[in-house]
Design an enzyme around this catalytic site. Sequence first.
Site, PDB file in Angstrom:
ATOM      1  N   THR A 182       0.807  -1.215   0.000  1.00 10.20           N
ATOM      2  CA  THR A 182       0.000   0.000   0.000  1.00 10.20           C
ATOM      3  C   THR A 182       0.847   1.275   0.000  1.00 10.20           C
ATOM      4  OG1 THR A 182      -1.605  -1.241   1.264  1.00 10.20           O
ATOM      5  CG2 THR A 182      -1.728   1.138   1.459  1.00 10.20           C
ATOM      6  N   ARG A 210     -12.841  -8.236  -2.198  1.00  3.34           N
ATOM      7  CA  ARG A 210     -12.268  -8.099  -0.858  1.00  3.34           C
ATOM      8  C   ARG A 210     -11.826  -6.658  -0.640  1.00  3.34           C
ATOM      9  NH1 ARG A 210      -6.840  -6.434   0.983  1.00  3.34           N
ATOM     10  NH2 ARG A 210      -6.676  -7.130   3.115  1.00  3.34           N
ATOM     11  N   ASP A 213      -8.178  -2.358   4.718  1.00  2.00           N
ATOM     12  CA  ASP A 213      -8.357  -1.210   5.601  1.00  2.00           C
ATOM     13  C   ASP A 213      -8.174   0.130   4.900  1.00  2.00           C
ATOM     14  OD1 ASP A 213      -5.558  -1.970   5.401  1.00  2.00           O
ATOM     15  OD2 ASP A 213      -5.176  -0.395   6.873  1.00  2.00           O
ATOM     16  N   THR A 233      -0.605   0.781   6.550  1.00  2.00           N
ATOM     17  CA  THR A 233      -0.267  -0.254   5.563  1.00  2.00           C
ATOM     18  C   THR A 233      -0.036  -1.559   6.294  1.00  2.00           C
ATOM     19  OG1 THR A 233       1.463  -1.059   4.077  1.00  2.00           O
ATOM     20  CG2 THR A 233       2.127   0.611   5.663  1.00  2.00           C
ATOM     21  N   GLY A 234      -0.539  -2.651   5.746  1.00  2.00           N
ATOM     22  CA  GLY A 234      -0.313  -3.937   6.388  1.00  2.00           C
ATOM     23  C   GLY A 234      -1.445  -4.891   6.105  1.00  2.00           C
ATOM     24  N   GLY A 236      -4.698  -5.775   6.195  1.00  2.00           N
ATOM     25  CA  GLY A 236      -5.866  -4.925   6.376  1.00  2.00           C
ATOM     26  C   GLY A 236      -6.939  -5.452   7.297  1.00  2.00           C
TER      27      GLY A 236
END
Lengths: 315, 315
Positions: A182, A210, A213, A233-234, A236
Site C-alpha cells: 500500500t 475483498r 483497511d 499499511t499492512g 488490512g
Amino acid sequence: MNPRCRLAIHGGAGVIDRASLSPAREAEFRGALARIAGDAWHALMHGASALDVVEQAVCDLEDFPLFNAGHGAVLNAEGLAEMDAAIMDGHARRAGAVAGVLSPKHPVSLARAVMEQSEHVFLVGPEADRFAQLCAVPRMPPSYFITPERAEQQRQAAALGRITLDHDALYNQGALRDKTGTVGAVARDLDGHLAAATSTGGMTNKRPGRVGDSPVIGAGTFADDDSVAVSATGHGEYFIRAVLAHDIHARMTYGRQPLAEASREALAKVRALGGSGGLIAVDRDGELALPYNTEGMYRAWVGADGAVRVAIYAN
Amino acid sequence: MNPRCRLAIHGGAGVIDRASLSPAREAEFRGALARIAGDAWHALMHGASALDVVEQAVCDLEDFPLFNAGHGAVLNAEGLAEMDAAIMDGHARRAGAVAGVLSPKHPVSLARAVMEQSEHVFLVGPEADRFAQLCAVPRMPPSYFITPERAEQQRQAAALGRITLDHDALYNQGALRDKTGTVGAVARDLDGHLAAATSTGGMTNKRPGRVGDSPVIGAGTFADDDSVAVSATGHGEYFIRAVLAHDIHARMTYGRQPLAEASREALAKVRALGGSGGLIAVDRDGELALPYNTEGMYRAWVGADGAVRVAIYAN
C-alpha cells in the site's frame, strides 16, 4: 525552515529482506521516495493545502510501478488490478473512499471526487468506476495497471492457492523478493490543516470484492485537524478490526497520549490481534511518527528542518 | 432475573411524526419489536451466545417488511434492494461485513459467513453475492426483497431527483409517512461476551455502490468484550466520518467515560458534523444506552429485570 509544514509518505510495510533487495532496486525505491517527498514538500512550502499535497503525493506513488497501487498494483484472483483508496481532510473531517475499482488512473483522485462531487463518502464496485466517468476522473484500460512482475506474482500465488499480502514472506523469494505494499501520505500545511490519503491494490490473488483497511475511514485512513492524520499499511483485516487510525486519534484525544506512544500502542493492538504492518502519522503540533512491526517500511518524511529523509529498514 | 444477559435491538431512527403514524401501524411495529426482542432474550437466557443472538435478531428484523433491511429494504436508483450488513464478536474482535449485495435472504448471515469462512473481513459487490453461493447462504431473487411500498417510495424519490434516508422528513408524508431505517442488535450473554450486528438497505434512490456506515467496522458496528457493543442507525456518511461506534469504545476505554456519557457525546459529534440518527449499545458491565437525536427510534431492550421494553418516541 518552516515551523508548520510536515510531510510523510509510505510505500508499504512488510518483510523486506535487506540481503535480497539488490542495491540497484533499493536505489530505485529510495530515489522515487525522495523525489515524491521532495515535490510534495515543495508544494507545501509554497502554500499548497495538505489535502492537495497528499492527493498529489499518492498519485505519484500510484504512478511508480514498484508500489502496490495504481500502475503496478497487485492483481486479484482474476488477474485484474482491483484498487481501493481513501482521502480525508482534517478540516471538518470530510472524507471520500472507493473500493474495488478497476479503471481510475489515480484511485485517490476518484476518492477525492466522491468527497467533493457526491453526497456520499464511500462508493464501491462497478458503480464507483461509473462515477469516475461521470466526474471525468481519468480512466485507463485494465492493461495499464498490469506490470509483468505483478502478473507473474499473481500466477505464482494462484498456483500455490494462496492469498498473500504484497509483502508476504512467500514473495520475498527470487524474482518476487522486493515487492512492496500500500501507499499513503500525510501532511500538515502552512495553515496547520492536516490530511491523509491511502491507495492500494490489496492482496495478491485476493478474492475479487475483498476490501482491506485502506478505504475504511478510521481503519487505514483518518484525519482530524484537532489531533492527527494517519495512513496505514499492512494486513488490512487486522487494521479494520483494530480501527487503527481512529484508535491513534482516540488515544491522543481521550487518553492524552503523545503521538509516538499512541501510534506505538495502537499498532501493538493490531499485533495482539495477529496482524503486522505500519503507519505514518502527523499530529496537530507537527510531531511525526512512522512506526512498523515488520522488517521494513518504504518511507520518507520531512520535519521542521526541511530535510527530506528516506528509509526502508530500521536503520 | 439474570445478572448478565442484556439485549437491545433497533429498527432505525429518524423523523417519526407521532401524529402521522396510525395506531394500527404503530401496533404492528411495537408487536414486531416485542416479539423479536422476546425471542432473542429467551435464547440468551438459555445459553445462546451473544453472537448467535444478534445474528438471529437481525435476521428477524430483516424479515419484517416495514424495516429497511432484507425483505422490505429501500430501493436504489435502479429499483433494486442493495444491502449492507456487518457483525462483530466482542470476543477476540472477529468481524465480518458485506456491502452492495443483492441476493442473500439475510445479509447479516452472509457477513457472518465472511467472518467465519473467509480470510477476509469485508467483501463487496457481485463477488460478495457469489461468496453467498459458495457458502450456501440462502439467496433470493430481487423480487423477494421488493415490497410495493418501497417501490413507490423509490419512484417518488427518483421523480424528485433526491437521495433520501428512509426516515427522511420528505417521506414522512402521505403513504410514506412511517418508514423506518437500518436495523441492528447488541447483546451480552451468560458468559459476559458482547456482540453487535447491523443490516440495512441504505438510502432510498441511492447511487448504486454507495456504502453507508452499517458495514463499516468502527462506524456503524463495533464490539469488544472489554468495553462495549454498538449498532448505529442514521445518516451513514456522518457516522463514517465520526467513526461513531469506535468513538464510544474509545471514550470509555481511554477517557473513562461511563456508557451513557460516551454514547451521548459520540452522537453529539455526529450532530456537530451535520448528521442525525441514533444507536444502541451494551457495555461489559451490562449498562444499556439507546440515545438518538431524531424524533424517534424504533427500539426494544431487556435489562437485568428481564422485562421486554419497547419504545418509538422519547416517551
